[in-house]
Design a protein around this motif. Structure first.
Motif, short mmCIF file in Angstrom:
data_model
loop_
_atom_site.label_atom_id
_atom_site.label_comp_id
_atom_site.label_asym_id
_atom_site.label_seq_id
_atom_site.Cartn_x
_atom_site.Cartn_y
_atom_site.Cartn_z
N LYS A 20 0.83 -1.21 0.00
CA LYS A 20 0.00 0.00 0.00
C LYS A 20 0.87 1.26 0.00
N ASP A 49 -10.41 -6.73 3.43
CA ASP A 49 -10.92 -5.68 2.55
C ASP A 49 -9.87 -4.62 2.24
N ASN A 50 -8.58 -4.97 2.41
CA ASN A 50 -7.52 -4.02 2.07
C ASN A 50 -7.58 -3.68 0.58
N ASP A 51 -7.43 -2.40 0.30
CA ASP A 51 -7.51 -1.93 -1.09
C ASP A 51 -6.12 -1.95 -1.72
N LEU A 52 -5.82 -3.02 -2.44
CA LEU A 52 -4.54 -3.14 -3.12
C LEU A 52 -4.64 -4.18 -4.22
N SER A 53 -3.64 -4.16 -5.12
CA SER A 53 -3.57 -5.16 -6.19
C SER A 53 -2.80 -6.36 -5.66
#
Length: 301
Positions: free
Chosen positions: A30, A78-82
């Protein structure tokens, strides 16, 4: 040289401690906007009974893979990353090295249980094998119980005090480059430390006072050499500390880390022969086994 991680590979055996490395990897990805590969390798032992080898049924292997995938998904949440989960079977260190190469990883992250003594001598560890074989820098998350005295174990993410061990080799120059880049990224203080080993400079024919003067001169010279490693503009964006210590490198670096509440150590790593590794280990190995903060080993370019 500004370093920006684009592809991070994290290995976990899905134990509670190993999953600390996953948490570290998620935050690193992140921070740098990197793609994260979370890997679990199932090392299936070959069992032989009465001269016949036992092979795990395909459906059982698939069940293990599916279970591992589900655990990895829960870790990411639910971490927002690729990111991508990878579960394979095979020898752990060999498989991880291949995956790092296939994904062109520029950083690998693992945890270590810090084996010492007979277990390490005969078995080694996945981490120690990766130190010598993976073709990218390796960030090792160490056991928090290794914190000694009043030192607080590493918790959470973010580095504010970065120690770089320097022996003036090409390997340590790589470590210096990474150390300053990370110090700039995290707005951290950086400590450049060289350790003078007394027995290296000792001449038994010298009087004690001459020996002390010689070590003092070497220490002063080392500090001047460390100052030349500092980028010209570094003082504009980070706090720089220069130190020359005396003693065994791994012991001196650990003591310095304890005293200055270091939360990341950056070291260059060199290859060793099998015998040297089993009997002696390297400074990087020994530091990893003795400290409670993450250690970044930077491989030769």
């Amino acid at each position: 040289m500004k370093i920006h991680f684009k592809r991070i590979l994290c290995a976990t055996d899905l134990s509670d401690f190993s999953n600390l490395a996953v948490a570290q990897a998620i935050e690193m990805a992140k921070e740098f906007g990197a793609r994260l590969y979370i890997c679990h390798v199932i090392d299936l032992p070959m069992v032989s009974m009465h001269g016949a080898a036992f092979v795990y049924p395909d459906n059982q292997i698939e069940e293990m893979k599916t279970g591992a995938m589900e655990q990895i998904k829960r870790l990411v949440g639910d971490n927002d990353l690729s990111w991508e989960a990878i579960v394979e079977t095979g020898p752990v260190s060999t498989t991880l090295c291949r995956l790092a190469a296939d994904r062109h990883a520029d950083l690998a992250i693992v945890s270590t249980h810090g084996r010492t003594g007979i277990k390490r001598l005969f078995l080694g560890s996945v981490t120690e094998r990766l130190l010598r074989t993976v073709a990218c820098p390796l960030l090792v998350v160490t056991p928090p119980e290794k914190a000694s005295g009043g030192e607080q174990p590493f918790k959470g993410f973010g580095f504010k005090q970065i120690l770089v061990g320097c022996d003036f080799s090409n390997d340590s120059q790589n470590a210096v480059d990474y150390g300053f880049s990370l110090a700039q990224e995290f707005e951290a203080a950086i400590h450049l430390v060289h350790v003078v080993e007394p027995f290296v400079y000792r001449d038994t024919m010298l009087p004690d006072n001459t020996e002390i003067e010689t070590l003092d001169a070497v220490s002063a010279g080392s500090q001047k050499r460390l100052e030349t490693l500092v980028p010209e503009d570094a003082h504009n964006w980070c706090e720089v500390h220069i130190a020359s210590e005396s003693g065994k490198p791994f012991m001196a670096l650990k003591a310095y880390a304890d005293t200055h509440q270091i939360d990341l150590i950056v070291l260059g790593v060199r290859g060793h022969s099998l015998v040297e590794t089993m009997l002696l280990g390297s400074t990087t190995d020994r530091v990893i086994r003795g400290v409670a903060c993450p250690v970044l080993s930077v491989c030769p370019l």
